[in-house]
Every structure is written in C-alpha cells, then in structure tokens.
Write a protein that holds these residues in place. Structure first.
Motif, PDB file in Angstrom:
ATOM      1  N   GLY A  67       0.818  -1.203   0.000  1.00 28.06           N
ATOM      2  CA  GLY A  67       0.000   0.000   0.000  1.00 28.06           C
ATOM      3  C   GLY A  67       0.855   1.257   0.000  1.00 28.06           C
ATOM      4  N   GLY A  68       2.182   1.071   0.152  1.00 32.73           N
ATOM      5  CA  GLY A  68       3.062   2.241   0.251  1.00 32.73           C
ATOM      6  C   GLY A  68       2.779   3.005   1.527  1.00 32.73           C
ATOM      7  N   LEU A  69       2.945   4.313   1.489  1.00 27.18           N
ATOM      8  CA  LEU A  69       2.695   5.120   2.679  1.00 27.18           C
ATOM      9  C   LEU A  69       1.220   5.110   3.079  1.00 27.18           C
ATOM     10  CD1 LEU A  69       5.049   8.173   2.048  1.00 27.18           C
ATOM     11  CD2 LEU A  69       5.450   6.133   3.443  1.00 27.18           C
ATOM     12  N   TRP A  70       0.349   4.739   2.142  1.00 25.67           N
ATOM     13  CA  TRP A  70      -1.065   4.504   2.460  1.00 25.67           C
ATOM     14  C   TRP A  70      -1.163   3.033   2.860  1.00 25.67           C
ATOM     15  CZ3 TRP A  70      -4.529   8.661   0.776  1.00 25.67           C
ATOM     16  CH2 TRP A  70      -5.845   8.490   1.206  1.00 25.67           C
ATOM     17  N   LEU A  71      -0.601   2.703   4.002  1.00 26.15           N
ATOM     18  CA  LEU A  71      -0.298   1.326   4.389  1.00 26.15           C
ATOM     19  C   LEU A  71      -1.568   0.477   4.563  1.00 26.15           C
ATOM     20  CD1 LEU A  71       2.070  -0.548   5.259  1.00 26.15           C
ATOM     21  CD2 LEU A  71       1.623   0.187   7.615  1.00 26.15           C
ATOM     22  N   LYS A  72      -1.526  -0.723   4.004  1.00 26.36           N
ATOM     23  CA  LYS A  72      -2.617  -1.673   4.203  1.00 26.36           C
ATOM     24  C   LYS A  72      -2.550  -2.249   5.615  1.00 26.36           C
ATOM     25  CE  LYS A  72      -2.629  -3.469  -0.579  1.00 26.36           C
ATOM     26  NZ  LYS A  72      -4.009  -3.144  -0.974  1.00 26.36           N
ATOM     27  N   GLU A  73      -3.676  -2.755   6.107  1.00 28.37           N
ATOM     28  CA  GLU A  73      -3.644  -3.506   7.355  1.00 28.37           C
ATOM     29  C   GLU A  73      -3.098  -4.905   7.073  1.00 28.37           C
ATOM     30  OE1 GLU A  73      -8.230  -5.197   7.198  1.00 28.37           O
ATOM     31  OE2 GLU A  73      -7.576  -3.951   8.868  1.00 28.37           O
ATOM     32  N   GLY A  74      -2.699  -5.608   8.104  1.00 25.44           N
ATOM     33  CA  GLY A  74      -2.055  -6.905   7.929  1.00 25.44           C
ATOM     34  C   GLY A  74      -2.889  -7.906   7.164  1.00 25.44           C
ATOM     35  N   ALA A  75      -4.166  -8.014   7.501  1.00 31.61           N
ATOM     36  CA  ALA A  75      -5.026  -8.999   6.842  1.00 31.61           C
ATOM     37  C   ALA A  75      -5.162  -8.705   5.357  1.00 31.61           C
ATOM     38  CB  ALA A  75      -6.405  -9.010   7.513  1.00 31.61           C
ATOM     39  N   GLY A  76      -5.186  -7.421   5.016  1.00 30.08           N
ATOM     40  CA  GLY A  76      -5.320  -7.051   3.610  1.00 30.08           C
ATOM     41  C   GLY A  76      -4.036  -7.201   2.831  1.00 30.08           C
ATOM     42  N   MET A  77      -2.920  -7.333   3.548  1.00 33.01           N
ATOM     43  CA  MET A  77      -1.618  -7.437   2.899  1.00 33.01           C
ATOM     44  C   MET A  77      -1.206  -8.883   2.647  1.00 33.01           C
ATOM     45  SD  MET A  77       1.923  -5.549   4.094  1.00 33.01           S
ATOM     46  CE  MET A  77       1.057  -4.204   4.916  1.00 33.01           C
ATOM     47  N   TYR A  78      -1.871  -9.823   3.307  1.00 36.28           N
ATOM     48  CA  TYR A  78      -1.409 -11.212   3.314  1.00 36.28           C
ATOM     49  C   TYR A  78      -1.319 -11.818   1.911  1.00 36.28           C
ATOM     50  CZ  TYR A  78      -1.251 -16.213   4.255  1.00 36.28           C
ATOM     51  OH  TYR A  78      -0.900 -17.533   4.261  1.00 36.28           O
ATOM     52  N   THR A  79      -2.280 -11.550   1.061  1.00 33.85           N
ATOM     53  CA  THR A  79      -2.299 -12.155  -0.273  1.00 33.85           C
ATOM     54  C   THR A  79      -1.699 -11.250  -1.352  1.00 33.85           C
ATOM     55  OG1 THR A  79      -4.549 -11.333  -0.667  1.00 33.85           O
ATOM     56  CG2 THR A  79      -4.334 -13.545   0.258  1.00 33.85           C
ATOM     57  N   MET A  80      -0.981 -10.217  -0.946  1.00 31.62           N
ATOM     58  CA  MET A  80      -0.532  -9.232  -1.928  1.00 31.62           C
ATOM     59  C   MET A  80       0.638  -9.699  -2.792  1.00 31.62           C
ATOM     60  SD  MET A  80      -2.474  -6.674  -2.250  1.00 31.62           S
ATOM     61  CE  MET A  80      -3.861  -7.788  -1.982  1.00 31.62           C
ATOM     62  N   LYS A  81       1.158 -10.894  -2.541  1.00 30.31           N
ATOM     63  CA  LYS A  81       2.103 -11.466  -3.510  1.00 30.31           C
ATOM     64  C   LYS A  81       1.372 -11.756  -4.824  1.00 30.31           C
ATOM     65  CE  LYS A  81       1.650 -16.440  -2.515  1.00 30.31           C
ATOM     66  NZ  LYS A  81       2.378 -17.671  -2.140  1.00 30.31           N
ATOM     67  N   TYR A  82       0.042 -11.864  -4.755  1.00 29.50           N
ATOM     68  CA  TYR A  82      -0.748 -12.154  -5.948  1.00 29.50           C
ATOM     69  C   TYR A  82      -1.131 -10.898  -6.730  1.00 29.50           C
ATOM     70  CZ  TYR A  82      -1.265 -16.939  -4.250  1.00 29.50           C
ATOM     71  OH  TYR A  82      -1.027 -18.229  -3.846  1.00 29.50           O
ATOM     72  N   ASP A  83      -0.574  -9.753  -6.335  1.00 26.96           N
ATOM     73  CA  ASP A  83      -0.925  -8.524  -7.045  1.00 26.96           C
ATOM     74  C   ASP A  83      -0.209  -8.419  -8.394  1.00 26.96           C
ATOM     75  OD1 ASP A  83      -2.668  -6.416  -6.955  1.00 26.96           O
ATOM     76  OD2 ASP A  83      -1.310  -5.036  -5.968  1.00 26.96           O
ATOM     77  N   MET A  84       0.518  -9.479  -8.755  1.00 25.58           N
ATOM     78  CA  MET A  84       1.168  -9.531 -10.061  1.00 25.58           C
ATOM     79  C   MET A  84       0.554 -10.602 -10.952  1.00 25.58           C
ATOM     80  SD  MET A  84       2.696 -12.508  -9.344  1.00 25.58           S
ATOM     81  CE  MET A  84       3.924 -12.738 -10.606  1.00 25.58           C
ATOM     82  N   CYS A  85      -0.654 -11.060 -10.604  1.00 31.18           N
ATOM     83  CA  CYS A  85      -1.292 -12.109 -11.409  1.00 31.18           C
ATOM     84  C   CYS A  85      -1.543 -11.652 -12.847  1.00 31.18           C
ATOM     85  CB  CYS A  85      -2.608 -12.537 -10.767  1.00 31.18           C
ATOM     86  SG  CYS A  85      -2.412 -13.681  -9.382  1.00 31.18           S
ATOM     87  N   GLY A  86      -1.854 -10.376 -13.035  1.00 26.67           N
ATOM     88  CA  GLY A  86      -2.071  -9.885 -14.391  1.00 26.67           C
ATOM     89  C   GLY A  86      -0.835 -10.084 -15.246  1.00 26.67           C
ATOM     90  N   ALA A  87       0.320  -9.696 -14.730  1.00 23.38           N
ATOM     91  CA  ALA A  87       1.574  -9.865 -15.458  1.00 23.38           C
ATOM     92  C   ALA A  87       1.914 -11.337 -15.641  1.00 23.38           C
ATOM     93  CB  ALA A  87       2.698  -9.139 -14.724  1.00 23.38           C
ATOM     94  N   ALA A  88       1.739 -12.130 -14.592  1.00 24.15           N
ATOM     95  CA  ALA A  88       2.034 -13.565 -14.679  1.00 24.15           C
ATOM     96  C   ALA A  88       1.202 -14.224 -15.771  1.00 24.15           C
ATOM     97  CB  ALA A  88       1.782 -14.234 -13.328  1.00 24.15           C
ATOM     98  N   ASN A  89      -0.047 -13.795 -15.886  1.00 26.85           N
ATOM     99  CA  ASN A  89      -0.927 -14.412 -16.877  1.00 26.85           C
ATOM    100  C   ASN A  89      -0.683 -13.889 -18.283  1.00 26.85           C
ATOM    101  OD1 ASN A  89      -2.105 -16.099 -14.988  1.00 26.85           O
ATOM    102  ND2 ASN A  89      -3.640 -14.590 -14.410  1.00 26.85           N
ATOM    103  N   VAL A  90      -0.115 -12.698 -18.421  1.00 26.21           N
ATOM    104  CA  VAL A  90       0.341 -12.266 -19.745  1.00 26.21           C
ATOM    105  C   VAL A  90       1.467 -13.187 -20.214  1.00 26.21           C
ATOM    106  CG1 VAL A  90       1.531 -10.451 -21.026  1.00 26.21           C
ATOM    107  CG2 VAL A  90      -0.389  -9.870 -19.560  1.00 26.21           C
ATOM    108  N   LEU A  91       2.391 -13.506 -19.315  1.00 22.61           N
ATOM    109  CA  LEU A  91       3.458 -14.447 -19.644  1.00 22.61           C
ATOM    110  C   LEU A  91       2.868 -15.801 -20.036  1.00 22.61           C
ATOM    111  CD1 LEU A  91       6.359 -15.541 -19.772  1.00 22.61           C
ATOM    112  CD2 LEU A  91       6.255 -15.837 -17.279  1.00 22.61           C
ATOM    113  N   GLY A  92       1.935 -16.309 -19.234  1.00 21.08           N
ATOM    114  CA  GLY A  92       1.310 -17.591 -19.547  1.00 21.08           C
ATOM    115  C   GLY A  92       0.611 -17.582 -20.889  1.00 21.08           C
ATOM    116  N   LEU A  93      -0.053 -16.468 -21.196  1.00 20.09           N
ATOM    117  CA  LEU A  93      -0.730 -16.330 -22.483  1.00 20.09           C
ATOM    118  C   LEU A  93       0.275 -16.417 -23.628  1.00 20.09           C
ATOM    119  CD1 LEU A  93      -3.212 -15.569 -24.242  1.00 20.09           C
ATOM    120  CD2 LEU A  93      -2.610 -13.169 -23.808  1.00 20.09           C
ATOM    121  N   MET A  94       1.394 -15.720 -23.496  1.00 20.54           N
ATOM    122  CA  MET A  94       2.400 -15.726 -24.555  1.00 20.54           C
ATOM    123  C   MET A  94       2.971 -17.126 -24.765  1.00 20.54           C
ATOM    124  SD  MET A  94       2.278 -12.595 -25.497  1.00 20.54           S
ATOM    125  CE  MET A  94       3.665 -12.488 -26.626  1.00 20.54           C
ATOM    126  N   LEU A  95       3.163 -17.881 -23.706  1.00 22.78           N
ATOM    127  CA  LEU A  95       3.666 -19.252 -23.819  1.00 22.78           C
ATOM    128  C   LEU A  95       2.646 -20.155 -24.500  1.00 22.78           C
ATOM    129  CD1 LEU A  95       5.273 -19.560 -20.272  1.00 22.78           C
ATOM    130  CD2 LEU A  95       6.493 -19.301 -22.437  1.00 22.78           C
TER     131      LEU A  95
END
Length: 475
Positions: free
Chosen positions: A248-276
């Motif tokens: 969230g940057g300086l607009w910091l998320k709470e802990g529960a909302g941050m837990y799954t934020m490794k998945y905030d790159m799914c759009g990019a990951a799926n562009v790669l998958g699409l290209m493959l």
C-alpha cells in the motif's frame, strides 16, 4: 506434464484407472454395483468392488450440461485432493462444449501443486495424475483431438502463470519475473524478450512506473515479450499489472489485507502464460505482451500522497492514494505499448486492480470495461464459450469527475470513494489513443481460486483471451 489419449471403448483403459462417467453412460459394465450407483441422484463414488478400475465416480447427468455454475468441476475438486490413481478415464461423449473445456483445463492443471515450489517437505507417497484418457464416440475423435490440444496448451500457460504468482514475494521480485520469463521463452524461437531496467524506465519517460517502484530495494522493470508467428500484420497487445508485492506504500494496508498481496502480479504472470500458450499453439499472429513490474514498498524514496508524476505519453497524474498504484503502472505500460508498434490492432490489459469489482461481481466473473462495442461483444462471447466469463461495467464521460485534479491532468483515485472499478478504468482509458481499441479486465475476483479459507492462483483469464484470439484469427 499430463499425457492424454482418446479412446472409444472402456476396454482400452489402463488397469487401476479412476473412471469418471455419467450414470447414463452406455459403456458402463452391467453389474449390481453400477445399477445401485445409477439409482443415486447425487455423486456416486466407490473404491471397492470396481475392478478393473481403482475407483468409479458417477456424476449426475445434469452436471455434464451445466455451463453456468461450474458444477462438474466443483464436484471433481474434492475427488482430486488426494488422487487414488495416476490414470484417469473420463467419458466426454455427451458433454456441453463449455463444460468440456472447463473440465479438461481443470484436469491438465493438476500437473501443478504448491509442493512443486519445493518450499515444504515433499510427500513422495502422494499420487499425481500422469495420464488422461477421454472416452468418446468414433465420430468425435478428430474434433476432440483439436480441443484437447488447445486446452492442454492453455493449461500449460495457466500453470506457468500460477507457479510464478504462487511464488513468495521475497523471491518473486521484478527481476525474478524477468529471469523466469526469459528462461521460459527461450524454449520457443518465436518469442523474444525486451527489458527496460530502472534507468531506461526513467530515460523513456515512464514516470508513473518509476514513482511506484522507486521506494523499493528491488527496482522496477518493464518486460515486453514479442511473438512473431507471422512476418507482418497488426500486433495484438496484452498488458499486465505486475506489482510483485503491495504494502500500500505510505497509504499502508492492514495486515489482513496485505497477506495475499504477492498475488498482485497475477495480471503480469498471466500475460506471460498467455504468450507461452500462443507460442505452443504456433498461432499465425503477431503479439506483444507487456509486464509492468514493480514492488510498492515503504522506504525513504517511496512516493508520497500528493506527488505528481508524468507518464510516457506526457499526461500528469496526482497520486492522492499510494495504494492505488496498479493503475499507475498499467497506465504507463498501456501508453508505452501504444507507441511501441505502429500497427496495433487492440490493447487488452488485465489486473488485480480493485476490491470493488469483487463486491460487484463476486469471484466467478471478471469485470470488463471498454468503450469499443466490438471488443466488448467479442470478449463477452469468448467468455461464454471458454467458461471464463466477463461482465461489462460502464465506462463513459459520466466518470470524468472521478479523476479530476486541481494540480495535474488526472488524479489516481476518486475522493468520494464511489465507482472505484469504473473510475480506475476511466483513468486508464486516457493512456490508450482513441484510434486503438482498448479493453480493461479487472480480475481481482477471478485471478485466485479460494477454498477452505486459502487462496492460490487460478490462471484466469488466459482461457478467455486464448478463446478470443482463436475466434479473432478465424474471422
């Protein structure tokens, strides 16, 4: 990888297979057990007395025709939580086309498990599906062979995207994504990678991507994957949000909302998958996939609320919320993609962009926002055929006030907290020239599969986009 074959008789099934069929399947053996199972109105499942099979599961006929609720796939999920055989036989002789592709993708996706990341002690005793046999009528073989080939390629792309998205963010940095993409793309001569590092991002004027990524110790990257399935013709562009972790940057998320934020790159990951997937299918098109990669972190150089940054198309954006960073990296990537090729047929972006789209559409539908009616219709129809559906949300000048700023050309979030998903799309539309058809897919609800309180990457919307692309080629 799971191998697959077509068969026209159950006698050809491998011994000790798991048989999945309709109660009305004519090839089922006429035994007392099967007659008793056929009388049940729900799922009938047995591992005893079913030789030569290790397990027989009869699923109600209605599920094989249910293209609306994913009923058959949902019934299969618990069955494959702990497989009893490496070999699966499934009767596909009487099944709705949409259900067929959903089930094939589900089964082929069993090739990926979280344990494959090797972050947990491996249980070598756990069985994995190795082989799939599809029982069909003789006259269906040619048609089904093509469908199976396409769905396996789609599943392979989904798995590549899922593995990347499931990887913890301490490993999956912007540079890690670039390295993985280059490794995977090297297997296909038609794919080539173009990378902008943090210095080149600044030099080429991608001020929004720079603003988001400059606060992290892992610097941002822009990755363009080029596919040349033909020597000339228009270029279809796909852009993915790749926030490898979002505090969230300086607009910091709470802990529960941050837990799954490794998945905030799914759009990019799926562009790669699409290209493959496209490369595996050897489609006769030109495509560019653009991955906007950054970590939204807290640090001495982190962007501040009130910062004004300039995109590569010259527009300035007031950043009044640092937790609305995804639209910033997307905006720059869309503008960059529109300038990269003189022949752009369309641009489609995908992003885990807003929680608001989940409140509106739930977890089954991706939000679609576009001002191009042809693109809207074609994506909607592709969603219905693929079982990876979208639902259109409004996008017009009534949203103009949501992105007005007194100090810059635009602001990144509405101050009234209304129409969050559509307002984000309205911001993005300023970065695609009006001469290029553009559509935005908000996949916050669909990029993850949620079960038992846990989330894993789903690989959506790769099936939708491949189906749309195949129809586009045929037309």
């Amino acid at each position: 990888m799971i191998t697959c074959e077509l068969m026209t008789t159950l006698a050809a099934a491998k011994p000790e297979s798991h048989l999945l069929a309709r109660p009305s399947c004519a090839q089922l053996p006429d035994t007392a057990l099967i007659r008793e199972m056929r009388e049940l109105t729900s799922v009938a499942d047995t591992r005893f007395g079913c030789a030569p099979f290790a397990r027989i599961t009869l699923l109600p006929d209605a599920l094989w025709q249910d293209a609306l609720t994913d009923g058959l796939v949902n019934a299969l999920r618990p069955l494959f939580a702990a497989p009893v055989s490496e070999n699966v036989v499934i009767d596909v002789s009487h099944i709705h086309d949409t259900v067929l592709v959903q089930v094939l993708r589900f089964l082929f996706n069993q090739a990926h498990k979280l344990s494959d990341l090797q972050l947990k002690k491996k249980d070598d005793s756990t069985l994995r599906i190795r082989h799939l046999a599809a029982l069909c009528l003789p006259e269906q073989r040619e048609r089904l062979a093509k469908i199976i080939q396409q769905q396996q390629a789609i599943a392979n792309g989904m798995i590549a995207g899922r593995r990347l998205a499931d990887t913890p963010s301490d490993r999956c940095t912007p540079q890690y994504v670039v390295d993985e993409a280059q490794t995977l793309c090297a297997a296909f001569p038609a794919l080539r990678c173009e990378v902008l590092d943090e210095k080149q991002i600044v030099e080429q004027g991608l001020g929004l991507l720079h603003a988001v990524g400059k606060g992290a110790t892992c610097p941002p990257r822009l990755l363009a994957i080029h596919y040349d399935g033909t020597n000339d013709g228009p270029v279809r562009c796909y852009v993915g949000k790749g926030i490898t972790f979002d505090t969230g940057g300086l607009w910091l998320k709470e802990g529960a909302g941050m837990y799954t934020m490794k998945y905030d790159m799914c759009g990019a990951a799926n562009v790669l998958g699409l290209m493959l997937t496209v490369a595996e299918l050897k489609l006769p098109v030109r495509i560019m996939g653009v991955l906007a990669l950054a970590e939204n972190a807290i640090g001495p150089d982190a962007m501040q609320p009130g910062t004004v940054a300039r995109a590569c198309n010259g527009l300035t954006v007031e950043i009044n919320n640092t937790d609305a960073e995804g639209r910033l990296v997307l905006a720059d990537a869309i503008a960059w993609a529109s300038q990269r090729h003189p022949q752009v047929q369309y641009i489609i972006d995908m992003a885990t962009l807003t929680g608001a789209v989940v409140k509106a559409l739930g977890y089954e539908l991706s939000g679609l926002m576009t001002q191009n009616e042809m693109l809207r219709d074609h994506l909607t129809q592709a969603g219905l055929r693929s079982g990876d559906e979208v639902w259109s949300l409004p996008l017009d000048a009534r949203l103009k006030k949501q992105t007005e700023s007194t100090i810059a050309d635009l602001c990144n979030t509405p101050t009234n907290n209304a129409a969050i998903s559509a307002s984000a799309a309205w911001l993005l539309h300023h970065f695609c020239p009006p001469t290029i058809p553009w559509a935005h897919l908000d996949i916050s609800g669909t990029a993850l599969w949620r079960e038992g309180g846990r989330s894993v990457a789903s690989g959506r919307p790769i099936p939708l986009l491949v189906e749309h692309l195949l129809a586009d080629i045929e037309s």
